[in-house]
Design a protein around this motif. Structure first.
Motif, PDB file in Angstrom:
ATOM      1  N   ALA A 202       0.852  -1.190   0.000  1.00 21.86           N
ATOM      2  CA  ALA A 202       0.000   0.000   0.000  1.00 21.86           C
ATOM      3  C   ALA A 202       0.883   1.233   0.000  1.00 21.86           C
ATOM      4  O   ALA A 202       2.041   1.189   0.436  1.00 21.86           O
ATOM      5  N   ALA A 203       0.313   2.323  -0.498  1.00 25.73           N
ATOM      6  CA  ALA A 203       1.062   3.580  -0.605  1.00 25.73           C
ATOM      7  C   ALA A 203       0.408   4.663   0.225  1.00 25.73           C
ATOM      8  O   ALA A 203      -0.814   4.821   0.211  1.00 25.73           O
TER       9      ALA A 203
ATOM     10  N   VAL B  94       1.226  19.377   1.305  1.00 28.58           N
ATOM     11  CA  VAL B  94       0.777  19.868   2.613  1.00 28.58           C
ATOM     12  C   VAL B  94       0.639  18.742   3.641  1.00 28.58           C
ATOM     13  O   VAL B  94       0.099  18.950   4.723  1.00 28.58           O
ATOM     14  N   GLY B  95       1.114  17.548   3.297  1.00 22.89           N
ATOM     15  CA  GLY B  95       1.107  16.434   4.228  1.00 22.89           C
ATOM     16  C   GLY B  95      -0.152  15.587   4.230  1.00 22.89           C
ATOM     17  O   GLY B  95      -0.280  14.671   5.037  1.00 22.89           O
ATOM     18  N   GLU B  96      -1.080  15.872   3.315  1.00 22.99           N
ATOM     19  CA  GLU B  96      -2.275  15.039   3.213  1.00 22.99           C
ATOM     20  C   GLU B  96      -1.927  13.750   2.468  1.00 22.99           C
ATOM     21  O   GLU B  96      -1.062  13.740   1.590  1.00 22.99           O
ATOM     22  N   ILE B  97      -2.631  12.691   2.826  1.00 18.53           N
ATOM     23  CA  ILE B  97      -2.396  11.376   2.238  1.00 18.53           C
ATOM     24  C   ILE B  97      -3.664  10.940   1.521  1.00 18.53           C
ATOM     25  O   ILE B  97      -4.779  11.132   2.015  1.00 18.53           O
ATOM     26  N   LEU B  98      -3.476  10.329   0.359  1.00 23.73           N
ATOM     27  CA  LEU B  98      -4.606   9.906  -0.464  1.00 23.73           C
ATOM     28  C   LEU B  98      -5.192   8.589   0.045  1.00 23.73           C
ATOM     29  O   LEU B  98      -4.462   7.624   0.273  1.00 23.73           O
ATOM     30  N   LEU B  99      -6.502   8.579   0.231  1.00 23.01           N
ATOM     31  CA  LEU B  99      -7.237   7.369   0.578  1.00 23.01           C
ATOM     32  C   LEU B  99      -8.266   7.099  -0.499  1.00 23.01           C
ATOM     33  O   LEU B  99      -8.763   8.023  -1.150  1.00 23.01           O
ATOM     34  N   GLN B 100      -8.579   5.821  -0.685  1.00 22.87           N
ATOM     35  CA  GLN B 100      -9.626   5.453  -1.630  1.00 22.87           C
ATOM     36  C   GLN B 100     -10.677   4.612  -0.918  1.00 22.87           C
ATOM     37  O   GLN B 100     -10.376   3.900   0.035  1.00 22.87           O
ATOM     38  N   LYS B 101     -11.904   4.734  -1.392  1.00 25.19           N
ATOM     39  CA  LYS B 101     -13.023   3.998  -0.803  1.00 25.19           C
ATOM     40  C   LYS B 101     -13.178   2.665  -1.530  1.00 25.19           C
ATOM     41  O   LYS B 101     -13.223   2.635  -2.767  1.00 25.19           O
TER      42      LYS B 101
ATOM     43  N   PHE C  34      -5.645   2.775   2.082  1.00 28.20           N
ATOM     44  CA  PHE C  34      -4.512   3.264   1.307  1.00 28.20           C
ATOM     45  C   PHE C  34      -4.492   2.490  -0.002  1.00 28.20           C
ATOM     46  O   PHE C  34      -4.720   1.283  -0.007  1.00 28.20           O
ATOM     47  N   PRO C  35      -4.239   3.146  -1.136  1.00 33.11           N
ATOM     48  CA  PRO C  35      -4.229   2.428  -2.406  1.00 33.11           C
ATOM     49  C   PRO C  35      -3.105   1.398  -2.457  1.00 33.11           C
ATOM     50  O   PRO C  35      -2.037   1.596  -1.893  1.00 33.11           O
TER      51      PRO C  35
END
Length: 136
Positions: free
Chosen positions: A12-13, A19-26, A39-40
């Motif tokens: 997972a990545a 700005v320190g935000e992390i990508l999440l997916q549903k 996490f993808p």
């Protein structure tokens, strides 16, 4: 003699923006753990390194290109999934080519680790949120 459970490696990545935000997916409804935020990433196929599997998964799920040298190993988690032991490997990535789009999920969100606690997540991902908040 008792049969040994199968070991399953999952990558997972923590794609992290400026700005320190992390990508999440549903996760899509109808799939195991559907509706949860994650996490993808995905399974490491036979013959793949964790890094090459994550590069492939990020292309398939988000349409982004990642150089394996931009994947920084962060931490791992383990979980039981039926008769399989899962080992989940988390990498940080701050450089990619392309704009992430939801190719394999209904929705994406950028969130700071502190804001992830309010989202329903798979149990194995939850410890990563605390790790990212403390050490991210």
């Amino acid at each position: 003699m008792e049969k040994n459970p199968t070991m399953l490696f999952v990558v997972a990545a923590a794609l992290t923006n400026e700005v320190g935000e992390i990508l999440l997916q549903k996760r899509p409804e109808g799939r195991q753990m559907g509706g949860l935020w994650e996490f993808p990433g995905g399974k490491v196929e036979q013959g793949e390194s964790p890094e090459s599997a994550l590069v492939r998964e990020l292309k398939e799920e988000l349409g982004v290109d990642v150089d394996p040298s931009n994947l920084i190993p962060l931490t791992f988690a383990s979980a039981q999934n039926g008769d399989r032991n899962m080992v989940l490997l988390l990498f940080r990535c701050t450089q990619w080519i392309g704009e992430p789009v939801a190719l394999d999920s209904p929705e994406l969100k950028w969130r700071l680790p502190a804001d992830m606690y309010a989202l329903p997540m798979p149990p194995a991902d939850v410890p990563w949120v605390e790790f990212l908040q403390k050490f991210g």
